[in-house]
Structures are given as structure tokens and as C-alpha cells.
Design a protein around this motif. Structure first.
Motif, PDB file in Angstrom:
ATOM      1  N   VAL A 149       0.869  -1.178   0.000  1.00  0.00           N
ATOM      2  CA  VAL A 149       0.000   0.000   0.000  1.00  0.00           C
ATOM      3  C   VAL A 149       0.906   1.229   0.000  1.00  0.00           C
ATOM      4  O   VAL A 149       1.659   1.455   0.950  1.00  0.00           O
ATOM      5  N   GLU A 150       0.836   2.026  -1.062  1.00  0.00           N
ATOM      6  CA  GLU A 150       1.775   3.142  -1.182  1.00  0.00           C
ATOM      7  C   GLU A 150       1.579   4.190  -0.088  1.00  0.00           C
ATOM      8  O   GLU A 150       2.562   4.790   0.379  1.00  0.00           O
ATOM      9  N   SER A 151       0.351   4.435   0.336  1.00  0.00           N
ATOM     10  CA  SER A 151       0.159   5.427   1.400  1.00  0.00           C
ATOM     11  C   SER A 151       0.816   4.963   2.692  1.00  0.00           C
ATOM     12  O   SER A 151       1.334   5.782   3.467  1.00  0.00           O
ATOM     13  N   ALA A 152       0.829   3.655   2.946  1.00  0.00           N
ATOM     14  CA  ALA A 152       1.484   3.136   4.147  1.00  0.00           C
ATOM     15  C   ALA A 152       3.000   3.250   4.034  1.00  0.00           C
ATOM     16  O   ALA A 152       3.685   3.564   5.010  1.00  0.00           O
ATOM     17  N   VAL A 153       3.534   2.989   2.846  1.00  0.00           N
ATOM     18  CA  VAL A 153       4.973   3.164   2.625  1.00  0.00           C
ATOM     19  C   VAL A 153       5.345   4.630   2.811  1.00  0.00           C
ATOM     20  O   VAL A 153       6.347   4.967   3.463  1.00  0.00           O
ATOM     21  N   TYR A 154       4.539   5.516   2.252  1.00  0.00           N
ATOM     22  CA  TYR A 154       4.775   6.961   2.359  1.00  0.00           C
ATOM     23  C   TYR A 154       4.749   7.391   3.826  1.00  0.00           C
ATOM     24  O   TYR A 154       5.600   8.179   4.282  1.00  0.00           O
ATOM     25  N   ALA A 155       3.785   6.859   4.589  1.00  0.00           N
ATOM     26  CA  ALA A 155       3.685   7.205   6.011  1.00  0.00           C
ATOM     27  C   ALA A 155       4.932   6.766   6.761  1.00  0.00           C
ATOM     28  O   ALA A 155       5.442   7.498   7.622  1.00  0.00           O
ATOM     29  N   GLY A 156       5.423   5.568   6.456  1.00  0.00           N
ATOM     30  CA  GLY A 156       6.647   5.102   7.101  1.00  0.00           C
ATOM     31  C   GLY A 156       7.813   6.034   6.848  1.00  0.00           C
ATOM     32  O   GLY A 156       8.610   6.312   7.753  1.00  0.00           O
ATOM     33  N   ASN A 157       7.911   6.528   5.613  1.00  0.00           N
ATOM     34  CA  ASN A 157       8.994   7.458   5.282  1.00  0.00           C
ATOM     35  C   ASN A 157       8.847   8.766   6.065  1.00  0.00           C
ATOM     36  O   ASN A 157       9.834   9.315   6.582  1.00  0.00           O
ATOM     37  N   LEU A 158       7.619   9.288   6.159  1.00  0.00           N
ATOM     38  CA  LEU A 158       7.396  10.528   6.902  1.00  0.00           C
ATOM     39  C   LEU A 158       7.759  10.366   8.375  1.00  0.00           C
ATOM     40  O   LEU A 158       8.383  11.247   8.979  1.00  0.00           O
ATOM     41  N   ILE A 159       7.371   9.251   8.951  1.00  0.00           N
ATOM     42  CA  ILE A 159       7.657   9.019  10.365  1.00  0.00           C
ATOM     43  C   ILE A 159       9.161   8.939  10.604  1.00  0.00           C
ATOM     44  O   ILE A 159       9.681   9.503  11.580  1.00  0.00           O
ATOM     45  N   LYS A 160       9.877   8.260   9.723  1.00  0.00           N
ATOM     46  CA  LYS A 160      11.333   8.170   9.852  1.00  0.00           C
ATOM     47  C   LYS A 160      11.990   9.547   9.757  1.00  0.00           C
ATOM     48  O   LYS A 160      13.030   9.795  10.373  1.00  0.00           O
ATOM     49  N   GLN A 161      11.365  10.435   8.978  1.00  0.00           N
ATOM     50  CA  GLN A 161      11.893  11.790   8.825  1.00  0.00           C
ATOM     51  C   GLN A 161      11.506  12.705   9.987  1.00  0.00           C
ATOM     52  O   GLN A 161      11.925  13.867  10.028  1.00  0.00           O
TER      53      GLN A 161
END
Length: 359
Positions: A149-161
Motif C-alpha cells: 500500500v503506497e500510502s502506508a509506505v509513504y507514512a513510514g517514510n514521513l515518520i522516519k523523517q
């Protein structure tokens, strides 16, 4: 990809090969759950080559192999396991049989990639843990509601940042459409076969919580299951919820059910809300109801600067599959650690085992 049918939901993304054609061979075995389609889509888009397809139903294997030019329909499991060129086996067997398939694959020197849930009993988990230590092979799990799920991948990236600061709570909603029960396989309604709703689709929710909140261990505070509306299928649990607390204090609540109404344009209105010290994220994964463009993969970020609506489709892709291939080649753990995969499995088994029966 059928947006109405969750069992056969198989996302397709932009191919991003990490290996050349013929450089990394894998096989698909035991096609009992439609998630095998998404698993193989992800691997082939990352450059892996599907060499064999095996299933106890040869017609099903032939139909599946026809989608992958060059794939060979194997007459028996041993054909796959005895071929040293096959490095990884992807399988979506009946849930209660997934462990035994994995043990045979690891004994044959293959890494193993199974559909969720990876186990239905704690004994199976312990056997797999021991086999991983013995063989050094991987027992990876297709937790698709984050990985595909791309939105979940995107969320993971935001959280890491650090976009929302430290994660305090993850709330997950995982409704599914049951459709016409008569079109489901018999094992779908047998608890000893599918493991229970918290073990099955609850595994997605627990895995996401562990990942987004960076939890390394957790306690199940309570869990509940019910069969509210399917008396003709007494083995089915059509509702479940649970609450967990992590070692770092981050908490989780999730609800899973089989009550998606026929009027919804997707098989389930899956949502995740992630609360941080500096903001929050909401994922509307598969559908965005109530608006003209109701397509999925939407992320809402609220932070110190304002409100942000981000359409994530065709942005970050699905990096897990390429990372898994490289992990198998290099013996690394970038896609997912074995500890993480097994912890999610253990917690969903604990949720199911300790669940209060309601309704």
C-alpha cells in the motif's frame, strides 16, 4: 486487480528491478489464497524470475503459470525443492499448513515467503524460530496492508523523517467484505484452519503498529472476538478487536471485521491513524468515500505547518520486494527483520488465544 475482492486483491506497481532477468529465480507453491498474486506481482516487478508453479490442483497451477511466460508447472513439490537455482519459495497455503511448507522449504535450502498469517498455533511459531536458527534461512511474511500500500509506505517514510515526532498511538481499522460465503473455500470457516480473525486479518494491524511505532515488544491488554451475524458458519469469527501497549509506551487499538456492505466500491475501507507528539497521519488506503474522486492511497498529514492531503498512488512504489530479493542474495535484513516478522505473529497468536468471546 479487483477492488471488490479482498481475497484476490493484487496490486501492481511500476517495475523497479533490482536484479537482471534470470539472476534470481523463485517458485510459487500452494495457491490456496489469492494473495499469491500480489506476492508474485511484487517479486517479478522487482526483477525476480518465476521458474516454477506448483499446486495440488494442477488446473489452478496451469492457470496461474499462464500469466508468467516461461513459468514451469511442476508435477510435485520435490521438483521445486530439489532445484538449487530456486532461491526463494512464495506460498499461500491454507493458513494452518503454512508452517509445515516453510519448514520443508528451509530444509531444502530455500528462503520462504508466506502469506499472512504465518502460523495458527504457538507451536508452529516455535518450530519456525528453531528452523531459522538451524538453517539460517528466512521465513518472511506478506503483511500486505503495509507492504503493498503506497500510502502506508509513504507514512513510514514521513515518520522516519520525524514529520509527526515520536509516535504515541496507532489505531487501525481493517474491515473486509465476505461476499457470498458459498464462494469461499471450506477452510475459510474452520477456525483450526484459518486461525481466528485476530490471528488472520488482525496480523496486518499488529505488524503496522510495531513498524510505525518502532515497538520491539508489546503486551496484549485485552482482545475480543465474536460471531455476530453468521450462525450458519459457527467456526467463523466475523468481528474482533484488541488493545496493546508497547515497550516504549506507544499504544495500539485495532478492529477487524467481515461487515463491509455491498454498496462500498472497495473490498474494505481500511484506515490507519497514527498519533505523534508533533502531529498525526491518517491513511485512507483503498477508498476515499464521500468525494468525487474516491480512489485510494490517500494520506492526510496534520502538523505544525497546517493540513496536508497527499495522493500517494504512483509515488513511492513498493520497495519491500526489491529489498527482500537483495536480502536473500546478500543475507541482510533491510526489507524486514526476522525478529519483527515473528513478533507480529506471536502477538496475533496471543491476541487470539486470550480473546474474550462476546456477542
Amino acid at each position: 486487480m479487483n477492488a471488490l475482492d479482498g481475497m484476490n486483491y493484487a496490486p501492481k506497481g511500476k517495475p523497479e528491478p533490482v536484479v537482471k532477468e534470470g539472476e534470481f529465480y523463485f517458485a510459487a507453491m500452494y495457491l490456496d489464497h489469492g494473495h499469491i498474486n500480489g506476492m508474485c506481482n511484487g517479486l517479478t516487478e522487482a526483477g525476480a524470475s518465476l521458474k516454477y508453479v506448483y499446486d495440488t490442483d494442477r488446473a489452478r497451477a496451469e492457470a496461474f503459470a499462464a500469466k508468467y511466460p516461461g513459468a514451469i508447472v511442476a508435477d510435485r513439490e520435490e521438483t521445486v525443492l530439489n532445484d538449487p537455482s530456486v532461491k526463494l519459495v512464495a506460498a499461500a497455503a491454507i493458513t494452518s499448513k503454512r508452517c509445515e511448507v516453510g519448514l520443508r522449504c528451509m530444509d531444502a535450502g530455500k528462503d520462504y515467503f508466506t502469506d499472512k498469517a504465518p502460523f495458527t498455533t504457538m507451536e508452529q511459531l516455535e518450530l519456525a524460530e528453531a528452523k531459522v536458527k538451524e538453517t539460517g534461512k528466512k521465513y518472511m511474511v506478506y503483511y500486505s496492508e503495509r507492504l503493498h500500500v503506497e500510502s502506508a509506505v509513504y507514512a513510514g517514510n514521513l515518520i522516519k523523517q520525524g514529520a509527526i515526532g515520536r509516535v504515541l498511538n496507532v489505531m487501525g481499522l481493517g474491515p473486509h467484505r465476505i461476499g457470498s460465503p458459498e464462494n469461499r473455500p471450506a477452510w475459510f470457516f474452520e477456525k483450526e484452519s484459518y486461525g481466528g480473525i485476530l490471528c488472520d486479518i488482525g496480523s496486518h494491524q499488529i505488524e503496522q503498529y510495531l513498524y510505525f511505532a518502532d515497538v520491539k515488544s508489546a503486551k496484549v491488554e485485552y482482545s475480543r472476538v465474536a460471531n455476530y451475524n453468521h450462525p450458519d458458519y459457527p467456526g467463523l469469527e466475523d468481528f474482533g478487536d484488541a488493545m496493546l501497549t508497547g515497550d516504549n509506551g506507544a499504544t495500539n487499538y485495532f478492529r477487524v471485521d467481515w461487515f463491509t456492505p455491498d454498496g462500498l466500491s472497495s473490498w474494505g475501507d481500511g484506515r490507519t491513524v497514527i498519533l505523534g507528539t508533533d502531529g498525526y497521519i491518517e491513511l485512507r488506503k483503498y477508498v476515499n468515500i464521500g468525494v468525487e474522486d474516491n480512489s485510494g492511497d490517500n494520506l492526510i498529514l496534520v502538523d505544525k505547518t497546517g493540513e496536508h492531503f497527499i495522493k500517494c498512488r504512483d509515488t513511492v512504489g513498493y520497495p519491500f520486494f526489491g529489498e527482500l530479493i537483495l536480502d536473500c542474495i546478500n543475507r541482510t535484513e533491510h526489507a524486514m527483520t526476522q525478529e519483527h516478522a515473528f513478533l507480529a505473529a506471536r502477538l496475533c497468536l496471543e491476541c487470539e488465544a486470550g480473546a474474550e468471546r462476546i456477542g
